[in-house]
Design a protein around this motif. Structure first.
Motif, PDB file in Angstrom:
ATOM      1  N   ALA A   1      31.095   3.471  47.117  1.00  0.00           N
ATOM      2  CA  ALA A   1      29.873   4.188  47.491  1.00  0.00           C
ATOM      3  C   ALA A   1      28.862   4.163  46.351  1.00  0.00           C
ATOM      4  O   ALA A   1      27.645   4.041  46.577  1.00  0.00           O
TER       5      ALA A   1
ATOM      6  N   SER B   1      25.101   2.517  46.484  1.00  0.00           N
ATOM      7  CA  SER B   1      23.871   3.240  46.134  1.00  0.00           C
ATOM      8  C   SER B   1      23.050   2.449  45.121  1.00  0.00           C
ATOM      9  O   SER B   1      21.810   2.431  45.196  1.00  0.00           O
ATOM     10  N   TYR B   2      23.724   1.781  44.168  1.00  0.00           N
ATOM     11  CA  TYR B   2      23.008   0.956  43.194  1.00  0.00           C
ATOM     12  C   TYR B   2      22.286  -0.195  43.887  1.00  0.00           C
ATOM     13  O   TYR B   2      21.127  -0.502  43.573  1.00  0.00           O
TER      14      TYR B   2
ATOM     15  N   ASN C   1      21.397  -0.403  47.058  1.00  0.00           N
ATOM     16  CA  ASN C   1      20.337   0.107  47.919  1.00  0.00           C
ATOM     17  C   ASN C   1      19.097   0.502  47.115  1.00  0.00           C
ATOM     18  O   ASN C   1      17.962   0.217  47.510  1.00  0.00           O
ATOM     19  N   ASN C   2      19.298   1.137  45.985  1.00  0.00           N
ATOM     20  CA  ASN C   2      18.162   1.593  45.179  1.00  0.00           C
ATOM     21  C   ASN C   2      17.525   0.475  44.361  1.00  0.00           C
ATOM     22  O   ASN C   2      16.312   0.503  44.102  1.00  0.00           O
TER      23      ASN C   2
ATOM     24  N   CYS D   1      28.883   1.235  55.396  1.00  0.00           N
ATOM     25  CA  CYS D   1      27.460   1.534  55.201  1.00  0.00           C
ATOM     26  C   CYS D   1      27.016   2.693  56.086  1.00  0.00           C
ATOM     27  O   CYS D   1      26.262   3.576  55.655  1.00  0.00           O
TER      28      CYS D   1
ATOM     29  N   CYS E   1      27.928   6.000  54.802  1.00  0.00           N
ATOM     30  CA  CYS E   1      27.079   6.412  53.686  1.00  0.00           C
ATOM     31  C   CYS E   1      25.633   6.647  54.113  1.00  0.00           C
ATOM     32  O   CYS E   1      24.745   6.794  53.255  1.00  0.00           O
TER      33      CYS E   1
ATOM     34  N   THR F   1      17.456  -2.807  51.944  1.00  0.00           N
ATOM     35  CA  THR F   1      17.528  -1.913  50.785  1.00  0.00           C
ATOM     36  C   THR F   1      16.361  -0.931  50.780  1.00  0.00           C
ATOM     37  O   THR F   1      15.508  -0.954  51.660  1.00  0.00           O
TER      38      THR F   1
ATOM     39  N   THR G   1      16.205   5.595  52.303  1.00  0.00           N
ATOM     40  CA  THR G   1      16.218   6.937  51.701  1.00  0.00           C
ATOM     41  C   THR G   1      17.267   7.840  52.330  1.00  0.00           C
ATOM     42  O   THR G   1      17.338   9.031  52.009  1.00  0.00           O
TER      43      THR G   1
ATOM     44  N   PHE H   1      20.599   7.434  52.156  1.00  0.00           N
ATOM     45  CA  PHE H   1      21.942   7.295  51.589  1.00  0.00           C
ATOM     46  C   PHE H   1      22.527   8.666  51.225  1.00  0.00           C
ATOM     47  O   PHE H   1      21.852   9.514  50.631  1.00  0.00           O
ATOM     48  N   SER H   2      23.795   8.848  51.574  1.00  0.00           N
ATOM     49  CA  SER H   2      24.523  10.063  51.196  1.00  0.00           C
ATOM     50  C   SER H   2      26.011   9.811  51.373  1.00  0.00           C
ATOM     51  O   SER H   2      26.435   9.155  52.331  1.00  0.00           O
ATOM     52  N   CYS H   3      26.804  10.319  50.442  1.00  0.00           N
ATOM     53  CA  CYS H   3      28.262  10.196  50.573  1.00  0.00           C
ATOM     54  C   CYS H   3      28.749  11.185  51.622  1.00  0.00           C
ATOM     55  O   CYS H   3      28.218  12.301  51.725  1.00  0.00           O
TER      56      CYS H   3
END
Length: 427
Positions: A351, A355-356, A358-359, A387, A390, A406, A409, A411-413
């Motif tokens: 995860a 996030s890396y 995606n950002n 995905c 997340c 990518t 906004t 994204f969340s665990c």
């Protein structure tokens, strides 16, 4: 002049502290700081100190001081175990108060009482009758209030009976007739009782080492299976209790290695079980400083072993958030037991990597899922589900190639645990 002379008498000249004074201060400070940590389990941990330039191995005083500190440290770790004396002393320091004489897996008095109370596990019932059992089926239960001073020899099983009982109890792990939670509940309680009987009799020989290794293996594999089982509150509670007893049994096992060491060599499986202790505290918020002290107590063959090098590498990658190094090292070197403990962290690191990407990705160039699956070391068919868990959406082109847009906004665990995903090793 008189004023200067008066100041000199009231304030003696500065004297540099002797090395022995500094050593004693360091040792007592270490013990006091550990004592404070043991009273407060919620303190924040710091990283391991790898910048020291002191050559401790060349200092004979440090050797003795380190041995003393490590003994105090390990005894304090054991002080809260359920299978130690009620006076707070480790059972390794207690003389054998009694020698068990119970010839069966369960004392006769307990067996009769549990028949009357219908307190028989499903594996102990004779022909399925909840009020009937036999000496070949009944296994002694764990008793929290048991102590060497109050128990009778007839209620305690000697070492040969304990070895037979452990082999019998662990055989249920191979059965498929009952859910794993039911099997685990039975084996969990009966192995805890075995540890209790070993402790009461102060049995600390090499046969005890073998038995503890088997019981730790049970807890490690259960750690993985319970985490991947049902997500209900009962399974979560069982997982917590299993991890608690895993830690206690592992600490006792590490102490047994030290007690039975004769020529400075390490035992056959010792390095792997030392590595499990490190991996159990991978993200611990309570004992990182204690683990640092514990590292200093290890013997050189254990520190230089392949298993401990792996554990220290994993620890470093995890704290550096180096997801590629973390996943590749696990895929290349992790044993089955090590992976059982590391599996929950694998999805956590995946995860983080997601996030890396995606950002940091370029919005006009979506990230292909086939490349993402190689990076995360999982099946391509599972990447889309990961995905989505997340909070990210995937898209496909006219040729059916899936990719991850990518700069999303959302994204969340997930709040709960991830579902179980495969781990694909790179060829």
């Amino acid at each position: 002049m008189e004023r200067t002379e008066r100041q000199r008498r009231n304030h003696p000249p500065y004297r540099s502290a002797a090395p022995s004074d500094l050593a004693g201060s360091s040792s007592s400070t270490s013990r006091r700081s550990y004592s404070n940590r043991s009273r407060n389990a919620d303190h924040k941990h710091s990283k391991y100190n790898t910048n020291s330039n002191l050559s401790f191995e060349d200092d004979a005083d440090w050797r003795s001081r380190r041995s003393s500190d490590s003994k105090i440290y390990l005894q304090k770790l054991e002080a809260k175990e359920d299978d130690v004396g009620h006076d707070g002393r480790s059972h390794f320091d207690l003389p054998p108060v009694l020698i068990g004489t119970c010839p069966s897996m369960c004392p006769e008095a307990e067996r009769a009482q549990r028949e009357r109370l219908r307190d028989l596990a499903i594996f102990e019932r004779l022909h399925g009758n909840p009020r009937k059992t036999s000496p070949d089926l009944a296994v002694k239960k764990f008793c929290r209030t048991m102590s060497a001073k109050s128990d009778q020899a007839l209620d305690v099983r000697p070492l040969p009976v304990l070895e037979k009982t452990l082999k019998y109890v662990l055989s249920f792990l191979d059965t498929k007739e009952q859910p794993f939670e039911v099997i685990h509940d039975f084996v969990f309680d009966r192995t805890r009782s075995i540890r209790q009987d070993l402790s009461v009799q102060n049995i600390v020989n090499e046969k005890a080492i073998y038995m503890y290794e088997e019981m730790v293996r049970f807890h490690v594999t259960s750690h993985q299976k319970l985490l991947n089982g049902d997500s209900n509150s009962n399974a979560s509670s069982m997982h917590h209790l299993n991890k608690q007893q895993l830690s206690k049994a592992l600490i006792t096992l590490l102490n047994l290695y030290e007690i039975n060491r004769s020529n400075g060599a390490i035992f056959e499986n010792e390095a792997e079980f030392h590595s499990l202790y490190v991996l159990l505290h991978l993200d611990s918020n309570s004992q990182a400083t204690g683990v640092t002290l514990w590292f200093r107590t290890l013997r050189s063959p254990a520190i230089k072993s392949k298993e401990m090098r792996f554990a220290r590498t994993i620890l470093r990658y995890f704290r550096m958030c180096n997801y590629k190094g973390f996943l590749c090292t696990i895929g290349a070197e992790a044993s089955n037991l090590q992976y059982c403990i590391l599996e929950p962290y694998v999805n956590e690191i995946r995860a983080l990597a997601l996030s890396y990407i995606n950002n940091g990705g370029y919005k006009l160039h979506p990230y292909p899922l086939v490349d993402l699956s190689m990076l995360l070391m999982m099946e391509e068919s599972e990447v889309e589900s990961f995905c989505k868990a997340c909070g990210l959406v995937t898209s496909g082109d006219e040729l059916g190639n899936m990719s991850l847009p990518t700069k999303q906004t959302t994204f969340s665990c997930p709040k709960g645990a991830f579902q179980r995903y495969s781990f694909v090793k790179l060829k």
